[in-house]
Design a protein around this motif. Structure first.
Motif, PDB file in Angstrom:
ATOM      1  N   GLN A  48     -11.211  20.960  36.727  1.00  0.00           N
ATOM      2  CA  GLN A  48     -12.119  21.315  35.655  1.00  0.00           C
ATOM      3  C   GLN A  48     -11.756  22.462  34.971  1.00  0.00           C
ATOM      4  O   GLN A  48     -12.268  22.751  33.750  1.00  0.00           O
ATOM      5  CB  GLN A  48     -13.657  21.719  36.416  1.00  0.00           C
ATOM      6  N   CYS A  90     -23.204  19.289  36.554  1.00  0.00           N
ATOM      7  CA  CYS A  90     -21.615  19.593  36.567  1.00  0.00           C
ATOM      8  C   CYS A  90     -21.557  20.431  35.493  1.00  0.00           C
ATOM      9  O   CYS A  90     -22.141  20.207  34.382  1.00  0.00           O
ATOM     10  CB  CYS A  90     -21.122  18.014  36.605  1.00  0.00           C
ATOM     11  N   LEU A  91     -20.532  21.461  35.772  1.00  0.00           N
ATOM     12  CA  LEU A  91     -20.216  22.507  34.603  1.00  0.00           C
ATOM     13  C   LEU A  91     -19.301  21.614  33.563  1.00  0.00           C
ATOM     14  O   LEU A  91     -19.383  22.082  32.439  1.00  0.00           O
ATOM     15  CB  LEU A  91     -19.511  23.328  35.072  1.00  0.00           C
ATOM     16  N   HIS A 132     -19.480  17.126  46.147  1.00  0.00           N
ATOM     17  CA  HIS A 132     -19.309  17.030  44.658  1.00  0.00           C
ATOM     18  C   HIS A 132     -17.740  17.515  44.248  1.00  0.00           C
ATOM     19  O   HIS A 132     -17.285  16.800  43.427  1.00  0.00           O
ATOM     20  CB  HIS A 132     -20.412  17.734  43.919  1.00  0.00           C
ATOM     21  N   GLU A 133     -17.634  18.663  44.890  1.00  0.00           N
ATOM     22  CA  GLU A 133     -16.169  19.270  44.388  1.00  0.00           C
ATOM     23  C   GLU A 133     -15.185  18.351  44.810  1.00  0.00           C
ATOM     24  O   GLU A 133     -14.119  18.419  43.927  1.00  0.00           O
ATOM     25  CB  GLU A 133     -16.097  20.652  44.762  1.00  0.00           C
ATOM     26  N   HIS A 136     -14.367  15.746  42.635  1.00  0.00           N
ATOM     27  CA  HIS A 136     -13.537  16.112  41.456  1.00  0.00           C
ATOM     28  C   HIS A 136     -12.020  16.220  41.654  1.00  0.00           C
ATOM     29  O   HIS A 136     -11.274  15.655  40.980  1.00  0.00           O
ATOM     30  CB  HIS A 136     -13.851  17.461  41.127  1.00  0.00           C
TER      31      HIS A 136
HETATM   32 ZN    ZN Z   1     -18.826  19.005  38.931  1.00  0.00          ZN
END
Ligand code: ZN
Length: 196
Positions: A48, A90-91, A132-133, A136
């Motif tokens: 990210q 999510c960022l 979640h991470e 990614h």
């Molecule tokens: Zn995220």
């Protein structure tokens, strides 16, 4: 360093195993925590911030003064049990939220920033954030875990992100895929190659 947003290609890139933990990596993690707190997030994966490394950070309090700062390097998840649907955000997709089904409890094996082995059974918010991470790192966004009906409800929001991305590409604010992937390869060479 900045947080990239959907549909930046690095978000769908499968991150590589880290072979070296050094002061440069520790500086990267410090900067990631600063960005995560500034964005009021609870977790942030390396891709990210446009780095193709299997690493993510978590603080479920989203506050630098509270909670515990966790770093997971080369995480492997197993023994997922139960299931629970909750809204996630999510960022890399600010202000977009949708329901995602996750295991209620999960086991994680990873390394910490000092090279220490981590082995833990997780539940609650931490279990969800870690799932979640870890997604990614495999190039999977929470959108990819949503059912088609819920996803359709987000279509207009997603289109806005896609139009914004296209216009930033036109304006050369976002690099070409070729340049992006060349830089990812450079980072992999730095942290992910085995040297004898
Ligand atoms: Zn995220």
């Amino acid at each position: 360093m900045e947080i990239i947003t959907h549909p930046h290609p690095t978000l769908s890139y499968k991150s590589k195993t880290i072979q070296r933990i050094n002061s440069e990596l520790r500086d990267i993690v410090t900067e990631m925590f600063e960005l995560m707190y500034a964005a009021k997030g609870v977790g942030l994966a390396a891709n990210q911030v446009n780095l193709p490394l299997r690493l993510f950070i978590v603080n479920t309090s989203s506050n630098a003064e509270e909670g515990e700062e966790l770093v997971f390097i080369n995480p492997v998840l197993s023994k997922g049990k139960g299931s629970e649907i909750e809204d996630e955000g999510c960022l890399s997709l600010p202000s977009v939220y949708g329901p995602v089904n996750r295991s209620r409890t999960i086991h994680v094996e990873a390394f910490g920033l000092q090279g220490n082995a981590i082995s833990a059974d997780l539940d609650g918010l931490l279990a969800r954030v870690v799932q979640h991470e870890t997604d990614h790192l495999d190039g999977i966004m929470f959108l990819d875990r949503m059912n088609p009906l819920s996803l359709r409800a987000l279509e207009a929001d997603l289109q806005e992100f896609e139009l914004e991305f296209a216009s930033q590409r036109e304006g050369d604010i976002i690099e070409s895929d070729e340049v992006i992937f060349a830089k990812l390869a450079m980072w992999e060479d730095k942290f992910c190659t085995q040297r004898t």
